[in-house]
Motif scaffolding. Structure first.
Motif, short mmCIF file in Angstrom:
data_model
loop_
_atom_site.label_atom_id
_atom_site.label_comp_id
_atom_site.label_asym_id
_atom_site.label_seq_id
_atom_site.Cartn_x
_atom_site.Cartn_y
_atom_site.Cartn_z
N UNK A 22 -7.36 29.68 -13.53
CA UNK A 22 -6.19 30.43 -13.98
C UNK A 22 -6.00 31.63 -13.07
N UNK A 23 -4.73 31.93 -12.81
CA UNK A 23 -4.37 33.00 -11.89
C UNK A 23 -3.32 33.90 -12.52
N UNK A 24 -3.32 35.17 -12.12
CA UNK A 24 -2.31 36.12 -12.56
C UNK A 24 -1.07 36.01 -11.70
N UNK A 25 -0.07 36.83 -12.03
CA UNK A 25 1.22 36.74 -11.34
C UNK A 25 1.15 37.02 -9.84
N UNK A 26 0.11 37.70 -9.37
CA UNK A 26 -0.03 37.97 -7.94
C UNK A 26 -0.95 36.97 -7.24
N UNK A 27 -1.35 35.92 -7.97
CA UNK A 27 -2.20 34.90 -7.38
C UNK A 27 -3.68 35.22 -7.43
N UNK A 28 -4.07 36.27 -8.16
CA UNK A 28 -5.47 36.63 -8.26
C UNK A 28 -6.13 35.83 -9.39
N UNK A 29 -7.30 35.26 -9.09
CA UNK A 29 -8.00 34.44 -10.07
C UNK A 29 -8.46 35.28 -11.25
N UNK A 30 -8.30 34.73 -12.45
CA UNK A 30 -8.64 35.41 -13.70
C UNK A 30 -9.78 34.66 -14.39
N UNK A 31 -10.53 35.36 -15.24
CA UNK A 31 -11.54 34.66 -16.04
C UNK A 31 -10.86 33.73 -17.03
N UNK A 32 -11.50 32.60 -17.32
CA UNK A 32 -10.94 31.58 -18.20
C UNK A 32 -11.98 31.21 -19.25
N UNK A 33 -11.54 31.19 -20.52
CA UNK A 33 -12.41 30.72 -21.59
C UNK A 33 -11.72 29.57 -22.30
N UNK A 34 -12.45 28.47 -22.40
CA UNK A 34 -11.93 27.29 -23.09
C UNK A 34 -12.42 27.34 -24.54
N UNK A 35 -11.46 27.30 -25.46
CA UNK A 35 -11.74 27.42 -26.89
C UNK A 35 -11.88 26.02 -27.50
N UNK A 36 -12.99 25.78 -28.19
CA UNK A 36 -13.23 24.49 -28.83
C UNK A 36 -12.75 24.53 -30.28
N UNK A 37 -11.51 24.92 -30.48
CA UNK A 37 -10.93 24.98 -31.82
C UNK A 37 -9.55 24.32 -31.80
N UNK A 38 -9.19 23.76 -32.93
CA UNK A 38 -7.89 23.12 -33.05
C UNK A 38 -6.85 24.18 -33.44
N UNK A 39 -5.69 24.16 -32.77
CA UNK A 39 -4.63 25.11 -33.16
C UNK A 39 -4.06 24.73 -34.52
N UNK A 40 -3.39 25.67 -35.18
CA UNK A 40 -2.78 25.34 -36.47
C UNK A 40 -1.70 24.29 -36.29
#
Length: 136
Positions: free
Chosen positions: A114-132
């Motif tokens: 995942x990247x921010x609007x300037x193309x800088x890489x951001x930390x990413x967390x994958x959530x193991x939960x179901x959305x509502x």
């Protein structure tokens, strides 16, 4: 930090693999953490990427009117793009958003970033939960 559900990452990577050798791009929507049934390890107002707007939806209407009526205005806080022959980075030819998820072959979780609007890489967390469940 960007948060995305495991189910959404799985679906996006599958679409990217099916589209290869072409790229795949889709707008992404979020759900606030407070709306999940199970408690998450982030503040209640945190946006969690939970769903996408398929680019083929409404294609015939788009062709007639020249506008994208399939994606609600202001509802895509991010975008997913695949780069079948590219690198794991935002490219100038991408349809840019404030948050950009980019994937490259072999379409595994470690090839998603995942990247921010300037193309800088951001930390990413994958959530193991179901959305509502949403109703119409």
């Amino acid at each position: 930090m960007a948060y995305i559900t495991r189910g959404l990452t799985t679906a996006l990577l599958e679409f990217a693999e099916e589209a290869e050798p072409e790229s795949f791009s889709a707008g992404l929507g979020t759900t606030p953490a407070r709306e999940f049934e199970s408690p998450l390890r982030c503040p209640p107002a945190t946006p969690i990427f939970t769903h996408f707007y398929h680019p083929d939806a409404g294609r015939s209407v788009n062709a007639v009117f020249g506008m994208d009526f399939s994606t609600p205005a202001g509802r895509t806080e991010g975008r997913f793009v695949s780069h079948p022959q590219g690198e794991l980075r935002v490219e100038l030819t991408d349809d840019l958003h404030a948050t950009m998820f980019v994937a490259v072959p072999p379409w595994e979780l470690d090839q998603l970033a995942v990247f921010g609007r300037r193309g800088d890489r951001q930390p990413l967390e994958i959530i193991a939960a179901e959305p509502p469940v949403e109703t119409l």
